[in-house]
Motif scaffolding. Sequence first.
Motif, PDB file in Angstrom:
ATOM      1  N   ALA A  85       0.797  -0.864  -0.139  1.00  0.00           N
ATOM      2  CA  ALA A  85      -0.296  -0.432   0.101  1.00  0.00           C
ATOM      3  C   ALA A  85       0.752   1.220   0.025  1.00  0.00           C
ATOM      4  O   ALA A  85       0.520   2.395  -0.169  1.00  0.00           O
ATOM      5  CB  ALA A  85      -0.604  -0.082   1.326  1.00  0.00           C
ATOM      6  N   LYS A  86       2.106   1.377   0.982  1.00  0.00           N
ATOM      7  CA  LYS A  86       2.573   2.401   0.919  1.00  0.00           C
ATOM      8  C   LYS A  86       4.307   1.997   1.227  1.00  0.00           C
ATOM      9  O   LYS A  86       4.475   1.100   1.302  1.00  0.00           O
ATOM     10  CB  LYS A  86       2.438   3.011   2.234  1.00  0.00           C
ATOM     11  N   TRP A  87       5.055   2.268   0.466  1.00  0.00           N
ATOM     12  CA  TRP A  87       6.530   2.337   0.671  1.00  0.00           C
ATOM     13  C   TRP A  87       7.283   3.618   0.029  1.00  0.00           C
ATOM     14  O   TRP A  87       7.657   3.142  -1.266  1.00  0.00           O
ATOM     15  CB  TRP A  87       6.883   1.655  -0.686  1.00  0.00           C
ATOM     16  N   ASN A  88       7.571   4.210   1.295  1.00  0.00           N
ATOM     17  CA  ASN A  88       8.227   5.930   1.202  1.00  0.00           C
ATOM     18  C   ASN A  88       9.183   6.344   1.770  1.00  0.00           C
ATOM     19  O   ASN A  88       8.441   5.729   2.885  1.00  0.00           O
ATOM     20  CB  ASN A  88       7.288   6.697   0.716  1.00  0.00           C
ATOM     21  N   VAL A  89       9.604   7.117   1.535  1.00  0.00           N
ATOM     22  CA  VAL A  89      10.390   7.638   2.262  1.00  0.00           C
ATOM     23  C   VAL A  89      10.070   9.403   3.086  1.00  0.00           C
ATOM     24  O   VAL A  89       9.621   9.714   2.639  1.00  0.00           O
ATOM     25  CB  VAL A  89      11.883   8.205   2.233  1.00  0.00           C
ATOM     26  N   ILE A  90       9.518   8.812   4.704  1.00  0.00           N
ATOM     27  CA  ILE A  90       9.368  10.549   5.449  1.00  0.00           C
ATOM     28  C   ILE A  90      10.153  10.552   6.327  1.00  0.00           C
ATOM     29  O   ILE A  90      11.531   9.968   6.528  1.00  0.00           O
ATOM     30  CB  ILE A  90       7.928  10.044   6.533  1.00  0.00           C
ATOM     31  N   GLN A  91      10.209  11.961   6.681  1.00  0.00           N
ATOM     32  CA  GLN A  91      10.680  12.833   7.833  1.00  0.00           C
ATOM     33  C   GLN A  91      10.187  12.203   8.696  1.00  0.00           C
ATOM     34  O   GLN A  91       8.646  12.305   9.325  1.00  0.00           O
ATOM     35  CB  GLN A  91      10.668  14.466   7.319  1.00  0.00           C
ATOM     36  N   THR A  92      10.617  12.169   9.776  1.00  0.00           N
ATOM     37  CA  THR A  92      11.279  11.538  11.383  1.00  0.00           C
ATOM     38  C   THR A  92      10.191  13.068  12.495  1.00  0.00           C
ATOM     39  O   THR A  92       9.855  12.632  13.167  1.00  0.00           O
ATOM     40  CB  THR A  92      11.567  10.528  11.311  1.00  0.00           C
ATOM     41  N   GLU A  93      11.266  14.047  11.907  1.00  0.00           N
ATOM     42  CA  GLU A  93      11.606  15.193  12.971  1.00  0.00           C
ATOM     43  C   GLU A  93      10.866  16.492  12.135  1.00  0.00           C
ATOM     44  O   GLU A  93      10.914  16.335  10.746  1.00  0.00           O
ATOM     45  CB  GLU A  93      13.064  15.466  13.027  1.00  0.00           C
ATOM     46  N   ASP A  94      10.054  17.043  12.830  1.00  0.00           N
ATOM     47  CA  ASP A  94       9.856  18.022  11.646  1.00  0.00           C
ATOM     48  C   ASP A  94      11.200  18.976  11.387  1.00  0.00           C
ATOM     49  O   ASP A  94      11.658  19.794  12.282  1.00  0.00           O
ATOM     50  CB  ASP A  94       8.599  19.557  13.117  1.00  0.00           C
ATOM     51  N   TYR A  95      10.729  19.869  10.327  1.00  0.00           N
ATOM     52  CA  TYR A  95      11.622  20.511   9.586  1.00  0.00           C
ATOM     53  C   TYR A  95      11.351  22.444  10.083  1.00  0.00           C
ATOM     54  O   TYR A  95      10.113  22.275   9.816  1.00  0.00           O
ATOM     55  CB  TYR A  95      11.412  20.718   8.232  1.00  0.00           C
ATOM     56  N   GLU A  96      12.387  22.868  10.519  1.00  0.00           N
ATOM     57  CA  GLU A  96      11.852  23.360  10.681  1.00  0.00           C
ATOM     58  C   GLU A  96      13.615  24.527   9.839  1.00  0.00           C
ATOM     59  O   GLU A  96      14.684  24.749  10.023  1.00  0.00           O
ATOM     60  CB  GLU A  96      12.508  24.246  12.456  1.00  0.00           C
ATOM     61  N   ILE A  97      12.459  26.697   9.923  1.00  0.00           N
ATOM     62  CA  ILE A  97      12.816  26.942   8.573  1.00  0.00           C
ATOM     63  C   ILE A  97      13.545  27.754   9.401  1.00  0.00           C
ATOM     64  O   ILE A  97      12.848  28.450   9.904  1.00  0.00           O
ATOM     65  CB  ILE A  97      12.004  27.124   7.248  1.00  0.00           C
TER      66      ILE A  97
END
Length: 159
Positions: A131-143
């Motif tokens: 169903a899903k096979w993808n790379v995700i971010q595990t931490e929030d990206y802060e600009i």
Amino acid sequence: MAKQESGFKANIGSSSLILIFIVMCLVTFGMLSLTSAKSDLSLANRNADAVTEYYRADTEGEAFYRMVAEEVKTACANAAGHEERLALLEKALGEYYRDGAAVTEVAMERAQALHIELEPDLDGEGSVRVAKWNVIQTEDYEIDDSMPVWGGTVDTEQK
């Protein structure tokens, strides 16, 4: 008799100035080439590390897929009804089984993970669908917005 100067006069003519300018240009272009090559090497190394890390996580994901596929086939072979198969599969997969799917996240570098969701088909032979096979971010990206940047409007008031 008039005095004659005997000795060598060092005249820097136009040809010497052009030669000095050419040498300075070659040195400048050489330094720029070395800087560019170092940047390209650094980028290539980071890209190689990222690709290596992804394929390491993908290998672990493939092992997870094989494990789930074997458990689904075992559940389908050992149970007759859909509910029995579901109960056997839930028991076999344990914490990996959530909301009708086998779910895991394989940790990667740079605050990323390979997210895998597999949906078992408990009717029939017991196949597994990705169903899903993808790379995700595990931490929030802060600009970083600590540097003031021009917003595009002109302040016409003089202070």
